[in-house]
Write a protein that holds these residues in place. Structure first.
Motif, PDB file in Angstrom:
ATOM      1  N   GLU A 168       0.841  -1.187   0.000  1.00 33.74           N
ATOM      2  CA  GLU A 168       0.000   0.000   0.000  1.00 33.74           C
ATOM      3  C   GLU A 168       0.873   1.232   0.000  1.00 33.74           C
ATOM      4  N   THR A 169       0.503   2.234  -0.787  1.00 37.80           N
ATOM      5  CA  THR A 169       1.263   3.476  -0.869  1.00 37.80           C
ATOM      6  C   THR A 169       0.327   4.665  -0.677  1.00 37.80           C
ATOM      7  N   ILE A 170       0.757   5.585   0.166  1.00 46.34           N
ATOM      8  CA  ILE A 170       0.034   6.828   0.417  1.00 46.34           C
ATOM      9  C   ILE A 170       0.988   7.976   0.143  1.00 46.34           C
ATOM     10  N   GLU A 171       0.539   8.980  -0.570  1.00 42.20           N
ATOM     11  CA  GLU A 171       1.360  10.163  -0.824  1.00 42.20           C
ATOM     12  C   GLU A 171       0.615  11.378  -0.299  1.00 42.20           C
ATOM     13  N   ARG A 172       1.297  12.138   0.557  1.00 43.67           N
ATOM     14  CA  ARG A 172       0.627  13.285   1.155  1.00 43.67           C
ATOM     15  C   ARG A 172       1.649  14.267   1.708  1.00 43.67           C
ATOM     16  N   SER A 173       1.197  15.463   2.011  1.00 44.54           N
ATOM     17  CA  SER A 173       2.036  16.443   2.682  1.00 44.54           C
ATOM     18  C   SER A 173       2.135  16.071   4.153  1.00 44.54           C
ATOM     19  N   GLY A 174       3.358  16.087   4.680  1.00 44.56           N
ATOM     20  CA  GLY A 174       3.545  15.696   6.076  1.00 44.56           C
ATOM     21  C   GLY A 174       3.321  14.216   6.268  1.00 44.56           C
ATOM     22  N   GLY A 175       2.531  13.863   7.284  1.00 39.90           N
ATOM     23  CA  GLY A 175       2.210  12.460   7.547  1.00 39.90           C
ATOM     24  C   GLY A 175       3.211  11.774   8.455  1.00 39.90           C
ATOM     25  N   TRP A 176       2.942  10.510   8.745  1.00 37.91           N
ATOM     26  CA  TRP A 176       3.839   9.695   9.564  1.00 37.91           C
ATOM     27  C   TRP A 176       3.507   8.224   9.328  1.00 37.91           C
ATOM     28  N   ALA A 187       7.788   5.381  15.433  1.00 42.78           N
ATOM     29  CA  ALA A 187       7.281   6.046  14.225  1.00 42.78           C
ATOM     30  C   ALA A 187       8.328   6.950  13.595  1.00 42.78           C
ATOM     31  N   TRP A 188       8.241   7.041  12.264  1.00 44.20           N
ATOM     32  CA  TRP A 188       8.965   8.055  11.505  1.00 44.20           C
ATOM     33  C   TRP A 188       7.994   9.193  11.220  1.00 44.20           C
ATOM     34  N   ILE A 189       8.434  10.425  11.526  1.00 42.71           N
ATOM     35  CA  ILE A 189       7.608  11.609  11.283  1.00 42.71           C
ATOM     36  C   ILE A 189       8.427  12.569  10.424  1.00 42.71           C
ATOM     37  N   PRO A 190       8.331  12.461   9.104  1.00 37.52           N
ATOM     38  CA  PRO A 190       9.122  13.340   8.232  1.00 37.52           C
ATOM     39  C   PRO A 190       8.576  14.765   8.221  1.00 37.52           C
ATOM     40  N   SER A 191       9.252  15.606   7.480  1.00 36.11           N
ATOM     41  CA  SER A 191       8.899  17.025   7.442  1.00 36.11           C
ATOM     42  C   SER A 191       7.443  17.230   7.027  1.00 36.11           C
ATOM     43  N   SER A 192       6.775  18.138   7.733  1.00 32.19           N
ATOM     44  CA  SER A 192       5.382  18.457   7.398  1.00 32.19           C
ATOM     45  C   SER A 192       5.281  19.441   6.251  1.00 32.19           C
ATOM     46  N   ASN A 193       6.416  19.937   5.780  1.00 32.60           N
ATOM     47  CA  ASN A 193       6.418  20.961   4.740  1.00 32.60           C
ATOM     48  C   ASN A 193       6.708  20.416   3.347  1.00 32.60           C
ATOM     49  N   GLU A 211       7.597   2.417   5.482  1.00 28.92           N
ATOM     50  CA  GLU A 211       8.641   3.374   5.133  1.00 28.92           C
ATOM     51  C   GLU A 211       8.069   4.654   4.560  1.00 28.92           C
ATOM     52  N   PHE A 212       8.892   5.700   4.626  1.00 23.50           N
ATOM     53  CA  PHE A 212       8.578   6.934   3.921  1.00 23.50           C
ATOM     54  C   PHE A 212       9.764   7.310   3.054  1.00 23.50           C
ATOM     55  N   PRO A 221      26.656  23.445  -5.948  1.00 26.25           N
ATOM     56  CA  PRO A 221      28.109  23.229  -5.972  1.00 26.25           C
ATOM     57  C   PRO A 221      28.832  24.163  -4.999  1.00 26.25           C
ATOM     58  N   GLN A 222      29.898  23.660  -4.413  1.00 24.66           N
ATOM     59  CA  GLN A 222      30.755  24.446  -3.536  1.00 24.66           C
ATOM     60  C   GLN A 222      29.970  25.083  -2.372  1.00 24.66           C
ATOM     61  N   SER A 223      29.074  24.286  -1.794  1.00 26.95           N
ATOM     62  CA  SER A 223      28.297  24.801  -0.678  1.00 26.95           C
ATOM     63  C   SER A 223      27.901  23.657   0.247  1.00 26.95           C
ATOM     64  N   SER A 224      27.234  24.011   1.338  1.00 26.39           N
ATOM     65  CA  SER A 224      26.748  23.003   2.282  1.00 26.39           C
ATOM     66  C   SER A 224      25.240  23.134   2.416  1.00 26.39           C
ATOM     67  N   GLY A 225      24.613  22.061   2.866  1.00 23.59           N
ATOM     68  CA  GLY A 225      23.177  22.071   3.058  1.00 23.59           C
ATOM     69  C   GLY A 225      22.789  20.988   4.044  1.00 23.59           C
ATOM     70  N   SER A 226      21.515  20.978   4.441  1.00 18.65           N
ATOM     71  CA  SER A 226      21.058  19.996   5.409  1.00 18.65           C
ATOM     72  C   SER A 226      19.601  19.650   5.164  1.00 18.65           C
ATOM     73  N   HIS A 227      19.189  18.526   5.716  1.00 22.43           N
ATOM     74  CA  HIS A 227      17.800  18.075   5.638  1.00 22.43           C
ATOM     75  C   HIS A 227      17.462  17.449   6.963  1.00 22.43           C
ATOM     76  N   ASN A 228      16.382  17.937   7.585  1.00 19.43           N
ATOM     77  CA  ASN A 228      16.022  17.521   8.941  1.00 19.43           C
ATOM     78  C   ASN A 228      14.796  16.638   8.927  1.00 19.43           C
ATOM     79  N   ILE A 229      14.832  15.561   9.744  1.00 23.08           N
ATOM     80  CA  ILE A 229      13.653  14.727   9.992  1.00 23.08           C
ATOM     81  C   ILE A 229      13.325  14.903  11.466  1.00 23.08           C
ATOM     82  N   PRO A 230      12.449  15.847  11.817  1.00 25.40           N
ATOM     83  CA  PRO A 230      12.221  16.185  13.224  1.00 25.40           C
ATOM     84  C   PRO A 230      11.478  15.073  13.963  1.00 25.40           C
TER      85      PRO A 230
END
Length: 230
Positions: A168-176, A187-193, A211-212, A221-230
């Motif tokens: 089963e697959t669900i696609e939505r904004s936010g979720g858990w 539980a995994w609670i990915p970004s709500s945005n 899974e999500f 290029p030549q920079s840093s970045g991040s991604h948060n799973i609160p």
């Protein structure tokens, strides 16, 4: 908590304030574990265009093999580092907080290359079919299975038989998505945005995954970045 350097997955989690047996103080209730015949772990990583887990799990290193929240600290971070190439460095950072079981997970990317870096974060709960601990001792049985949410239903129960019939697959904004066992939910609670894809499925070794997969994020290029799973 025990973390495997292969993948940086949480493969053990026990709760000292919840005892397995009332009169045995050094026997905490175990939720996550990785033992013969009993697999219940929290996996996570990066897939997609430049994901470090595309062809096998990333191997991480850390400056210490043991961490503890000190008496004067409100949080402690555990940094796991891998370098898939000389110009790319990925830090998988877990942050643990006092007085809560919520754990933050953040991926930090150092992109020293001349090209854009892109990946999708994912999280999985992997569970084999060992018996529910609530079956022991004559206790009333609690629900054993995956749980999730959708726009139409705030609490969806998905047991192993449901997954045997079809994924089963669900696609939505936010979720858990989580797993319910013996009065506790992991539980995994990915970004709500962002738009996240949630899936339940059975894999070749007979275990089940909830899974999500998050939306792609990029680091120029030549920079840093991040991604948060609160």
């Amino acid at each position: 908590i025990a973390i495997d350097p292969s993948g940086g997955d949480i493969i053990g989690l026990a709760l000292p304030k919840y005892l397995k047996q009332l009169n045995v103080l050094d026997d905490p209730f175990v939720i996550l574990e990785s033992n013969p015949g009993r697999t219940y772990i929290a996996q996570s990583g990066l897939i997609g265009q430049n994901g470090v887990d595309n062809s096998g799990r990333a191997i991480y290193q850390s400056v210490s093999n043991s961490y503890r929240l000190q008496d004067d600290e409100e949080s402690v971070s555990v940094d796991l580092i891998t370098s898939p190439s000389p110009d790319i460095s990925v830090t998988k950072r877990y942050t643990f907080f006092r007085n809560t079981y919520l754990i933050d997970l953040e991926f930090l990317i150092e992109n020293r290359s001349p090209s854009t870096w892109q990946a999708n974060a994912y999280g999985q709960i992997k569970r084999s079919t060992f018996d529910d601990p609530s079956d022991a001792g004559g206790l009333a049985r609690t629900f054993l299975g995956f749980v999730a949410t959708s726009e139409e239903d705030p609490y969806i129960k998905i047991d192993f038989d449901d997954i045997d019939d079809s994924s089963e697959t669900i696609e939505r904004s936010g979720g858990w998505i989580g797993f319910s066992q013996h009065y506790f939910i992991s539980a995994w609670i990915p970004s709500s945005n962002e738009i996240n894809r949630f899936t339940t499925r059975k894999i070749d070794d007979g275990s089940y995954l909830g899974e999500f997969t998050g939306s792609a994020f990029i680091v120029p290029p030549q920079s840093s970045g991040s991604h948060n799973i609160p």
